[in-house]
Design an enzyme around this catalytic site. Structure first.
Site, PDB file in Angstrom:
ATOM      1  N   GLU A 167     -11.114  -9.125   3.223  1.00  0.00           N
ATOM      2  CA  GLU A 167      -9.814  -8.791   3.821  1.00  0.00           C
ATOM      3  C   GLU A 167     -10.059  -8.595   5.302  1.00  0.00           C
ATOM      4  OE1 GLU A 167      -7.301  -5.907   1.894  1.00  0.00           O
ATOM      5  OE2 GLU A 167      -6.303  -5.380   3.793  1.00  0.00           O
ATOM      6  N   ARG A 175      -7.071  12.897   0.658  1.00  0.00           N
ATOM      7  CA  ARG A 175      -5.984  13.388   1.507  1.00  0.00           C
ATOM      8  C   ARG A 175      -4.604  12.871   1.078  1.00  0.00           C
ATOM      9  NH1 ARG A 175      -7.052  10.377   7.232  1.00  0.00           N
ATOM     10  NH2 ARG A 175      -9.038  11.469   7.043  1.00  0.00           N
ATOM     11  N   HIS A 176      -4.576  11.731   0.383  1.00  0.00           N
ATOM     12  CA  HIS A 176      -3.258  11.283  -0.096  1.00  0.00           C
ATOM     13  C   HIS A 176      -3.302  10.950  -1.597  1.00  0.00           C
ATOM     14  CE1 HIS A 176      -5.127   7.572   1.238  1.00  0.00           C
ATOM     15  NE2 HIS A 176      -4.760   7.685   2.497  1.00  0.00           N
ATOM     16  N   THR A 187      -6.906   6.924   9.999  1.00  0.00           N
ATOM     17  CA  THR A 187      -6.742   5.856   9.012  1.00  0.00           C
ATOM     18  C   THR A 187      -8.037   5.060   9.047  1.00  0.00           C
ATOM     19  OG1 THR A 187      -5.447   3.901   8.379  1.00  0.00           O
ATOM     20  CG2 THR A 187      -5.563   4.390  10.729  1.00  0.00           C
ATOM     21  N   THR A 188      -8.149   4.007   8.227  1.00  0.00           N
ATOM     22  CA  THR A 188      -9.383   3.224   8.207  1.00  0.00           C
ATOM     23  C   THR A 188      -9.573   2.554   9.560  1.00  0.00           C
ATOM     24  OG1 THR A 188      -8.850   2.781   5.915  1.00  0.00           O
ATOM     25  CG2 THR A 188     -10.680   1.546   6.851  1.00  0.00           C
ATOM     26  N   ARG A 228       3.333  18.983   0.952  1.00  0.00           N
ATOM     27  CA  ARG A 228       3.742  20.224   0.273  1.00  0.00           C
ATOM     28  C   ARG A 228       2.926  20.479  -0.996  1.00  0.00           C
ATOM     29  NH1 ARG A 228       8.841  22.080   2.353  1.00  0.00           N
ATOM     30  NH2 ARG A 228       8.409  21.874   4.561  1.00  0.00           N
ATOM     31  N   HIS A 284      -5.635   3.722  -1.828  1.00  0.00           N
ATOM     32  CA  HIS A 284      -6.962   4.083  -1.323  1.00  0.00           C
ATOM     33  C   HIS A 284      -7.293   5.491  -1.825  1.00  0.00           C
ATOM     34  CE1 HIS A 284      -9.671   4.501   2.537  1.00  0.00           C
ATOM     35  NE2 HIS A 284     -10.326   4.751   1.423  1.00  0.00           N
ATOM     36  N   GLY A 304       1.239  -1.189   4.372  1.00  0.00           N
ATOM     37  CA  GLY A 304       1.610   0.143   3.910  1.00  0.00           C
ATOM     38  C   GLY A 304       2.501   0.916   4.859  1.00  0.00           C
ATOM     39  N   HIS A 305       1.946   1.329   5.984  1.00  0.00           N
ATOM     40  CA  HIS A 305       2.617   2.303   6.837  1.00  0.00           C
ATOM     41  C   HIS A 305       3.994   1.841   7.300  1.00  0.00           C
ATOM     42  CE1 HIS A 305       3.371   4.787  10.433  1.00  0.00           C
ATOM     43  NE2 HIS A 305       2.811   5.728   9.696  1.00  0.00           N
ATOM     44  N   ARG A 359      -9.435   8.161  -1.307  1.00  0.00           N
ATOM     45  CA  ARG A 359     -10.419   8.585  -0.299  1.00  0.00           C
ATOM     46  C   ARG A 359     -11.293   9.693  -0.855  1.00  0.00           C
ATOM     47  NH1 ARG A 359      -9.357   7.390   5.345  1.00  0.00           N
ATOM     48  NH2 ARG A 359     -10.819   9.088   5.683  1.00  0.00           N
ATOM     49  N   HIS A 378      -3.639  -4.236   7.831  1.00  0.00           N
ATOM     50  CA  HIS A 378      -3.767  -3.067   8.700  1.00  0.00           C
ATOM     51  C   HIS A 378      -2.908  -3.222   9.948  1.00  0.00           C
ATOM     52  CE1 HIS A 378      -5.287   0.595  10.473  1.00  0.00           C
ATOM     53  NE2 HIS A 378      -5.782   0.866   9.288  1.00  0.00           N
ATOM     54  N   GLY A 379      -1.935  -2.330  10.062  1.00  0.00           N
ATOM     55  CA  GLY A 379      -1.082  -2.302  11.246  1.00  0.00           C
ATOM     56  C   GLY A 379      -0.021  -3.391  11.264  1.00  0.00           C
ATOM     57  N   GLU A 386      -8.640   0.423  -2.798  1.00  0.00           N
ATOM     58  CA  GLU A 386      -9.468   0.510  -1.587  1.00  0.00           C
ATOM     59  C   GLU A 386     -10.396   1.697  -1.772  1.00  0.00           C
ATOM     60  OE1 GLU A 386      -6.955   1.041   1.749  1.00  0.00           O
ATOM     61  OE2 GLU A 386      -5.954  -0.866   1.485  1.00  0.00           O
ATOM     62  N   ASP A 437      -0.108   4.486  -0.186  1.00  0.00           N
ATOM     63  CA  ASP A 437      -0.811   5.732   0.162  1.00  0.00           C
ATOM     64  C   ASP A 437       0.114   6.758   0.819  1.00  0.00           C
ATOM     65  OD1 ASP A 437      -3.150   4.562  -0.680  1.00  0.00           O
ATOM     66  OD2 ASP A 437      -3.957   4.215   1.332  1.00  0.00           O
ATOM     67  N   HIS A 438       1.007   6.261   1.694  1.00  0.00           N
ATOM     68  CA  HIS A 438       1.781   7.222   2.481  1.00  0.00           C
ATOM     69  C   HIS A 438       2.939   7.849   1.726  1.00  0.00           C
ATOM     70  CE1 HIS A 438      -0.901   6.814   5.692  1.00  0.00           C
ATOM     71  NE2 HIS A 438      -0.705   5.519   5.798  1.00  0.00           N
ATOM     72  N   ASN A 446       0.862  -1.188   0.000  1.00  0.00           N
ATOM     73  CA  ASN A 446       0.000   0.000   0.000  1.00  0.00           C
ATOM     74  C   ASN A 446       0.898   1.238   0.000  1.00  0.00           C
ATOM     75  OD1 ASN A 446      -1.348   2.296   1.148  1.00  0.00           O
ATOM     76  ND2 ASN A 446      -3.054   0.957   1.667  1.00  0.00           N
TER      77      ASN A 446
END
Ligand code: PXP
Length: 240
Positions: A152, A50-51, A101-102, A19, A44, A214-215, A46, A192-193, A71, A10-11, A8
């Site tokens: 998932e 936001r990303h 986050t989700t 920026r 994702h 992802g993160h 959204r 997730h996580g 997503e 996204d980040h 993922n």
């Protein structure tokens, strides 16, 4: 079952949006992720953008060599975009504007009719649908009832567990949920996580064929580079 890694990104877009500029570009991240062994690119789009932006989605759709997992909330605007862009998989997730986050999974039990319609429409458009749900027996049965071919499992509570016994209990819930889903004929992903410490216990669950992460990967990439961060995660999953 061999577990594949969906990355993922996204980040990467979160950092760019800090920026509102052009870098780092998630399109480049997707290409590097695939070279490092990702079997799927997950993003994702959204509602609040936001990303990931629509531009990213459209370019990544054109450039991805593996599979694209989008997503998305089950809302009309995003569903239209999915019809147009045609990801390989649409993972339906809950979305609230104020969340970081989700948080939590979809309430399939409470939204059966609305979700059933979206699952049917996406399936008719030949987009594979996955429902992001908590490892909860009722949510799994409801996902099956509305015709979802795939779920998932949300691993957030497992990842956030503060004690060993709590973690074991959450892991057991994931195992039981994955077994039930498979018994009902659905395929199972999880995410997730998940990070470099907690991933292996989940990767060992035979019924789970894919992890979306992802993160933790993007965080490690800041220090060691994206290629290395993905290869490290892949090694952990393969050796689990
Ligand atoms: N799977 C789903 C459905 C998600 O919503 C997310 C977060 O966007 C992830 C996996 C990845 O979670 P994390 O960034 O915590 O690895």
């Amino acid at each position: 079952m061999k577990t594949s890694l969906g990355v993922n990104i996204d980040h990467v877009a979160t950092l760019r949006q800090a920026r509102r500029g052009t870098s780092p570009d998630p399109v480049a991240a997707a290409a590097i992720a695939e070279l490092a062994g990702a079997r799927q690119i997950t993003i994702h789009l959204r509602e609040d953008r936001r990303h990931i932006q629509e531009r990213d989605l459209r370019l990544i759709r054109q450039t991805v060599q593996t599979e694209l997992n989008l997503e998305m909330a089950a809302n009309a605007e995003i569903v239209q975009i999915a019809f147009d862009v045609r990801p390989d998989t649409s993972t339906l997730v809950p979305e609230r504007r104020e969340e970081l986050t989700t948080e939590g999974g979809l309430d399939v039990v409470g939204q059966q009719d609305a979700l059933k319609k979206v699952v049917r429409e996406l399936t008719e458009a030949e987009i594979r649908v996955s429902l992001f749900i908590a490892p909860d027996i009722d949510q799994i049965r409801a996902s099956h009832r509305i015709g979802a071919p795939r779920i998932e499992l949300h691993t957030g509570r497992y990842a956030d567990a503060e004690t060993k016994s709590e973690r074991e209990a959450e892991l057991n819930r994931i195992v039981d949920a994955a077994k039930l889903a498979r018994k009902l004929g659905m395929s199972v992903a999880a995410g997730h996580g998940l990070d470099y410490v907690n991933v292996q216990a989940v990767a060992r669950i035979d019924e789970i064929d894919e992890l979306n992460i992802g993160h933790s990967i993007v965080s490690r990439a800041v220090f060691v580079g994206l290629d290395r961060a993905i290869r490290d995660m892949r090694d952990l999953i393969e050796r689990a």
